[in-house]
Motif scaffolding. Structure first.
Motif, short mmCIF file in Angstrom:
data_model
loop_
_atom_site.label_atom_id
_atom_site.label_comp_id
_atom_site.label_asym_id
_atom_site.label_seq_id
_atom_site.Cartn_x
_atom_site.Cartn_y
_atom_site.Cartn_z
N ALA A 107 0.85 -1.19 0.00
CA ALA A 107 0.00 0.00 0.00
C ALA A 107 0.89 1.24 0.00
CB ALA A 107 -0.91 -0.01 1.22
N VAL A 108 0.66 2.12 -0.98
CA VAL A 108 1.49 3.32 -1.13
C VAL A 108 0.61 4.56 -1.13
CG1 VAL A 108 3.18 4.48 -2.61
CG2 VAL A 108 3.10 1.98 -2.55
N PRO A 109 0.85 5.52 -0.24
CA PRO A 109 0.07 6.76 -0.24
C PRO A 109 0.19 7.48 -1.58
CG PRO A 109 1.30 6.55 1.81
CD PRO A 109 1.78 5.46 0.90
N ALA A 110 -0.85 8.20 -1.96
CA ALA A 110 -0.91 8.84 -3.27
C ALA A 110 0.25 9.81 -3.48
CB ALA A 110 -2.24 9.56 -3.42
N VAL A 111 0.61 10.59 -2.46
CA VAL A 111 1.67 11.58 -2.62
C VAL A 111 3.00 10.92 -2.94
CG1 VAL A 111 2.23 11.64 -0.14
CG2 VAL A 111 2.76 13.60 -1.57
#
Length: 243
Positions: free
Chosen positions: A26-30
């Motif tokens: 899971a990777v944050p959008a920023v």
């Protein structure tokens, strides 16, 4: 046909292992929009043969990049940590990010000639201001009264201390100076002539002190500590260099 079947059987465990080692990250959008993950992930997968499927930080995943977990890199104004549930592939990814190869890969990502991320994620050590409850003004007077016969306290008695005895300024250069001052009465040669009220035992009558005893209280020691804390460590100059 039998040979082909045997080869397929032998290959099956390897294929299953490769599939098991892949994981969802899971990777944050920023972080995803920075382009950094497109730089990091393929290089790790090529090296270790572990496929990483990047998903949004709201989706189910085996591992997550965010504020929780093991700190692995810093950039975009924060330290990024990797959190996982013990997945073997995710654990290997975390170890790789902190390895020399991983650190170099992180540093190599640039935009417009500037590095956006760093592997230097050591927490900053706050400088603690040491303070004591005693009165430093009283502590200076007590220092002269009890310690001035042997130690140089400050410029006032600069020429009156014993040559082999360190000055207060020199003692302030030591990393454990506060402990040395707080427990000076157990450090030689002080036990032979020092009495701290309600702390040290009485002198042995058969072995009286060779000099006038120092009789002091714990509160007075606190005052001396408060005074010494105001002193600047002595400038000992640069180390001697031999050629």
């Amino acid at each position: 046909m039998r040979l082909i079947a045997v080869i397929l059987v032998l290959l099956m465990p390897t294929t299953a292992l490769a599939q098991d080692s892949g994981f969802r990250l899971a990777v944050p959008a920023v972080l995803e929009q920075s382009g950094f993950m497109q730089h990091i992930v393929p290089r790790f997968s090529l090296k270790h043969g572990i496929r990483i499927t990047r998903v949004a930080d709201t989706d189910f995943a085996d591992a997550r990049l965010g504020a929780e977990g093991v700190s692995v890199f810093a950039g975009l104004g924060q330290v990024w940590a990797l959190q996982h549930d013990g997945h073997a592939g995710a654990a290997k990814f975390a170890n790789w990010l902190r390895s020399e190869v991983g650190r170099n890969t992180i540093a190599a990502f640039q935009k417009d000639g500037a590095a956006l991320f760093t592997s230097d994620v050591a927490p900053a050590v706050a400088k603690v201001q040491i303070s004591f409850e005693g009165d430093p003004v009283q502590g200076e007077k007590l220092s002269f009264a009890h310690c001035g016969r042997c130690h140089v306290i400050n410029e006032t008695n600069r020429m009156k201390g014993m040559g082999a005895t360190p000055s207060f300024g020199m003692l302030r250069t030591l990393g454990d100076w506060e402990n040395r001052f707080a427990t000076f009465y157990v450090l030689n040669p002080h036990p032979s002539f020092t009495q701290v009220a309600d702390i040290t035992p009485a002198f042995d009558p058969s072995r009286p002190p060779a000099i006038v005893p120092v009789e002091i209280t714990q509160d007075e020691i606190e005052a001396i500590l408060a005074y010494v804390a105001t002193l600047a460590p002595a400038d000992l100059g640069a180390p001697i260099q031999s050629q």
